[in-house]
Design a protein around this motif. Structure first.
Motif, PDB file in Angstrom:
ATOM      1  N   GLY A  42       0.819  -1.204   0.000  1.00 13.23           N
ATOM      2  CA  GLY A  42       0.000   0.000   0.000  1.00 13.23           C
ATOM      3  C   GLY A  42       0.851   1.250   0.000  1.00 13.23           C
ATOM      4  N   ARG A  43       1.934   1.210   0.750  1.00 14.11           N
ATOM      5  CA  ARG A  43       2.825   2.362   0.814  1.00 14.11           C
ATOM      6  C   ARG A  43       3.621   2.524  -0.487  1.00 14.11           C
ATOM      7  NH1 ARG A  43       3.337   5.170   4.971  1.00 14.11           N
ATOM      8  NH2 ARG A  43       5.492   5.799   4.490  1.00 14.11           N
ATOM      9  N   ALA A  44       3.665   1.477  -1.296  1.00 15.48           N
ATOM     10  CA  ALA A  44       4.256   1.572  -2.636  1.00 15.48           C
ATOM     11  C   ALA A  44       3.201   1.965  -3.673  1.00 15.48           C
ATOM     12  CB  ALA A  44       4.901   0.245  -3.023  1.00 15.48           C
ATOM     13  N   ARG A  45       1.991   2.288  -3.204  1.00 17.38           N
ATOM     14  CA  ARG A  45       0.874   2.731  -4.044  1.00 17.38           C
ATOM     15  C   ARG A  45       0.481   1.702  -5.088  1.00 17.38           C
ATOM     16  NH1 ARG A  45      -0.382   7.917  -2.855  1.00 17.38           N
ATOM     17  NH2 ARG A  45       1.221   9.151  -1.744  1.00 17.38           N
ATOM     18  N   ARG A  46       0.587   0.430  -4.718  1.00 13.64           N
ATOM     19  CA  ARG A  46       0.149  -0.641  -5.600  1.00 13.64           C
ATOM     20  C   ARG A  46      -1.300  -1.025  -5.275  1.00 13.64           C
ATOM     21  NH1 ARG A  46       3.183  -1.912 -10.179  1.00 13.64           N
ATOM     22  NH2 ARG A  46       5.344  -1.273  -9.753  1.00 13.64           N
ATOM     23  N   ARG A  47      -2.022  -1.489  -6.311  1.00 15.73           N
ATOM     24  CA  ARG A  47      -3.401  -1.931  -6.107  1.00 15.73           C
ATOM     25  C   ARG A  47      -3.371  -3.314  -5.461  1.00 15.73           C
ATOM     26  NH1 ARG A  47      -7.324   1.541  -5.875  1.00 15.73           N
ATOM     27  NH2 ARG A  47      -8.592  -0.360  -5.826  1.00 15.73           N
ATOM     28  N   VAL A  48      -3.964  -3.422  -4.302  1.00 18.01           N
ATOM     29  CA  VAL A  48      -3.872  -4.640  -3.491  1.00 18.01           C
ATOM     30  C   VAL A  48      -5.271  -5.059  -3.043  1.00 18.01           C
ATOM     31  CG1 VAL A  48      -2.931  -5.657  -1.374  1.00 18.01           C
ATOM     32  CG2 VAL A  48      -1.579  -3.988  -2.660  1.00 18.01           C
ATOM     33  N   LEU A  49      -5.510  -6.358  -3.071  1.00 25.22           N
ATOM     34  CA  LEU A  49      -6.729  -6.925  -2.496  1.00 25.22           C
ATOM     35  C   LEU A  49      -6.339  -7.909  -1.406  1.00 25.22           C
ATOM     36  CD1 LEU A  49      -9.803  -7.511  -2.417  1.00 25.22           C
ATOM     37  CD2 LEU A  49      -9.382  -9.298  -4.131  1.00 25.22           C
ATOM     38  N   VAL A  50      -6.930  -7.758  -0.222  1.00 21.95           N
ATOM     39  CA  VAL A  50      -6.759  -8.715   0.872  1.00 21.95           C
ATOM     40  C   VAL A  50      -8.037  -9.525   0.992  1.00 21.95           C
ATOM     41  CG1 VAL A  50      -6.291  -9.038   3.323  1.00 21.95           C
ATOM     42  CG2 VAL A  50      -5.210  -7.141   2.093  1.00 21.95           C
ATOM     43  N   VAL A  51      -7.905 -10.842   0.945  1.00 16.23           N
ATOM     44  CA  VAL A  51      -9.034 -11.754   1.135  1.00 16.23           C
ATOM     45  C   VAL A  51      -8.813 -12.490   2.448  1.00 16.23           C
ATOM     46  CG1 VAL A  51     -10.337 -13.700   0.195  1.00 16.23           C
ATOM     47  CG2 VAL A  51      -9.265 -12.045  -1.362  1.00 16.23           C
ATOM     48  N   ASP A  52      -9.742 -12.326   3.370  1.00 17.15           N
ATOM     49  CA  ASP A  52      -9.511 -12.859   4.720  1.00 17.15           C
ATOM     50  C   ASP A  52     -10.752 -13.560   5.249  1.00 17.15           C
ATOM     51  OD1 ASP A  52      -8.097 -13.210   7.213  1.00 17.15           O
ATOM     52  OD2 ASP A  52      -9.415 -11.661   8.025  1.00 17.15           O
ATOM     53  N   ALA A  53     -10.560 -14.801   5.737  1.00 14.80           N
ATOM     54  CA  ALA A  53     -11.659 -15.580   6.302  1.00 14.80           C
ATOM     55  C   ALA A  53     -11.848 -15.335   7.794  1.00 14.80           C
ATOM     56  CB  ALA A  53     -11.423 -17.072   6.054  1.00 14.80           C
ATOM     57  N   GLY A  54     -10.912 -14.614   8.427  1.00 14.43           N
ATOM     58  CA  GLY A  54     -11.070 -14.232   9.831  1.00 14.43           C
ATOM     59  C   GLY A  54     -10.686 -15.276  10.854  1.00 14.43           C
ATOM     60  N   ASN A  55      -9.966 -16.323  10.436  1.00 19.69           N
ATOM     61  CA  ASN A  55      -9.593 -17.400  11.375  1.00 19.69           C
ATOM     62  C   ASN A  55      -8.124 -17.294  11.760  1.00 19.69           C
ATOM     63  OD1 ASN A  55     -12.151 -18.653  11.453  1.00 19.69           O
ATOM     64  ND2 ASN A  55     -11.729 -19.653   9.493  1.00 19.69           N
ATOM     65  N   ARG A  56      -7.798 -16.312  12.592  1.00 18.80           N
ATOM     66  CA  ARG A  56      -6.419 -16.166  13.057  1.00 18.80           C
ATOM     67  C   ARG A  56      -6.010 -17.388  13.873  1.00 18.80           C
ATOM     68  NH1 ARG A  56      -8.969 -11.980  14.874  1.00 18.80           N
ATOM     69  NH2 ARG A  56      -8.610 -12.682  17.004  1.00 18.80           N
ATOM     70  N   ARG A  57      -4.767 -17.788  13.741  1.00 20.53           N
ATOM     71  CA  ARG A  57      -4.281 -18.959  14.464  1.00 20.53           C
ATOM     72  C   ARG A  57      -4.360 -18.764  15.973  1.00 20.53           C
ATOM     73  NH1 ARG A  57       1.847 -21.504  14.255  1.00 20.53           N
ATOM     74  NH2 ARG A  57       1.364 -23.492  15.290  1.00 20.53           N
ATOM     75  N   ASN A  58      -4.113 -17.542  16.451  1.00 20.21           N
ATOM     76  CA  ASN A  58      -4.106 -17.308  17.898  1.00 20.21           C
ATOM     77  C   ASN A  58      -5.441 -16.776  18.422  1.00 20.21           C
ATOM     78  OD1 ASN A  58      -4.033 -14.681  16.949  1.00 20.21           O
ATOM     79  ND2 ASN A  58      -2.348 -14.025  18.272  1.00 20.21           N
ATOM     80  N   ARG A  59      -6.527 -17.077  17.700  1.00 18.83           N
ATOM     81  CA  ARG A  59      -7.853 -16.596  18.122  1.00 18.83           C
ATOM     82  C   ARG A  59      -8.332 -17.233  19.420  1.00 18.83           C
ATOM     83  NH1 ARG A  59      -8.214 -20.169  14.034  1.00 18.83           N
ATOM     84  NH2 ARG A  59      -9.740 -21.874  14.076  1.00 18.83           N
ATOM     85  N   PHE A  60      -7.690 -18.326  19.837  1.00 15.75           N
ATOM     86  CA  PHE A  60      -8.130 -19.027  21.045  1.00 15.75           C
ATOM     87  C   PHE A  60      -7.555 -18.423  22.325  1.00 15.75           C
ATOM     88  CE2 PHE A  60      -8.069 -22.153  17.570  1.00 15.75           C
ATOM     89  CZ  PHE A  60      -9.400 -22.515  17.569  1.00 15.75           C
ATOM     90  N   THR A  61      -6.581 -17.558  22.185  1.00 16.30           N
ATOM     91  CA  THR A  61      -5.942 -16.986  23.369  1.00 16.30           C
ATOM     92  C   THR A  61      -6.457 -15.575  23.633  1.00 16.30           C
ATOM     93  OG1 THR A  61      -3.800 -16.666  24.447  1.00 16.30           O
ATOM     94  CG2 THR A  61      -3.967 -15.961  22.156  1.00 16.30           C
ATOM     95  N   SER A  62      -6.455 -15.187  24.897  1.00 16.40           N
ATOM     96  CA  SER A  62      -7.022 -13.891  25.268  1.00 16.40           C
ATOM     97  C   SER A  62      -6.037 -12.743  25.105  1.00 16.40           C
ATOM     98  CB  SER A  62      -7.518 -13.933  26.717  1.00 16.40           C
ATOM     99  OG  SER A  62      -6.461 -14.289  27.597  1.00 16.40           O
TER     100      SER A  62
END
Length: 296
Positions: A22-42
């Motif tokens: 983004g800081r290089a001003r390139r067109r970028v798409l992020v596709v994210d399912a929302g399942n972070r590996r550390n989602r189980f920890t507080s």
């Protein structure tokens, strides 16, 4: 529209890659399912400037910063299929939407397969861990159990006395030899060879002989598993490590498929938030370099 780079995975590595691009001003798409590996920890630990924060807070703030760059788009969804080649990759998102990109950054993460012990999975990220640097300090030099899942248990058994009084439960998965036993004894680690029936309370180990050994926290060795079925057909070579399967990359995070980069836990056998962020920065910069100098 064809994006310069499509990033699959919007956790720490993917976000870091997106920031560089983004800081290089390139067109970028992020596709994210929302399942972070550390989602189980507080709480997340060991990441400079963010130590002790909830993982969700770190990601939410990072996403807010990323989306401030006008050339970055974001889709909440699962990449169901990925195909194509250099300069012409296609990502199919659940629901049928298709997006095209000149380069790919795979930051899709991994699944942790735990030993099949009753009560272990339910405590994962709360009182059962895999990284002493991430979670050992908070056990306050208490009673720590190491549940062997492979020969890698020897490393936990030797490391964890720096964080508390340590017992290695071999549970039929690992039998230390005489030299290893001597090293464990020198470190003050007890060895318990009884079979485990299950985990109870906060982190108590219940043995099949009826004994219940109270612990303040447990460590074990999960096996890393890549869930995405499209990685091998894309041509990316995989690497079998003692910790599980990862995508093979070079020092610049380039995979064996031209134009495809991989970063984070999916591309290293042992990881943390800090390492994922570093890997993502490298992958983002390398993808940008590939766009600038495609013949190198």
């Amino acid at each position: 529209m064809t994006y310069d780079v499509i990033i699959i995975g919007g956790s720490y590595a993917g976000l870091s890659a997106a920031l560089q691009l983004g800081r290089a001003r390139r067109r970028v798409l992020v596709v994210d399912a929302g399942n972070r590996r550390n989602r189980f920890t507080s709480h997340s630990h060991g990441f400079l400037g963010q130590d002790g924060k909830a993982p969700g807070e770190i990601v939410a703030e990072a996403r807010r910063q990323i989306e401030a760059y006008e050339t970055i788009d974001w889709i909440d969804g699962l990449a169901g299929n990925v195909s194509g080649a250099f300069d012409a990759f296609e990502v199919e998102i659940d629901g049928g939407e298709r997006k095209t990109g000149r380069r790919l950054v795979i930051a899709a993460g991994v699944t942790d397969d735990l030993p099949p012990i009753p009560g272990l999975h339910e405590r994962w990220g709360q009182s059962v861990f895999h990284c002493p640097y991430c979670h050992g300090y908070e056990l306050n030099q208490g009673r720590i159990g190491v549940i062997a899942a492979s020969a890698l248990a020897i490393h936990h058994g030797l490391m964890l006395p720096d964080w508390g009084t340590t017992t290695l439960f071999t549970n039929g998965a690992f039998v230390p030899d005489q030299e290893q036993r001597a090293h464990l004894a020198a470190r003050g680690t007890d060895v318990e060879e009884g079979s485990i029936q299950g985990i109870a309370g906060t982190a108590d180990v219940v043995l099949t002989d009826g004994r219940r050994l109270a612990m303040d926290g447990l460590f074990t060795q999960p096996t890393l598993r890549i869930s995405a079925s499209w990685i091998e057909p894309l041509g990316c070579s995989l690497e079998e490590t003692p910790m599980g399967t990862t995508i093979r990359t070079d020092a610049m995070k380039q995979t064996t498929t031209r134009g495809v980069f991989a970063c984070g836990d999916i591309a290293r056998p042992a990881g943390s938030v800090a390492l994922a962020v570093g890997d993502g920065a490298m992958a983002g910069a390398a993808a940008h370099r590939s766009l600038m100098f495609p013949d190198l």
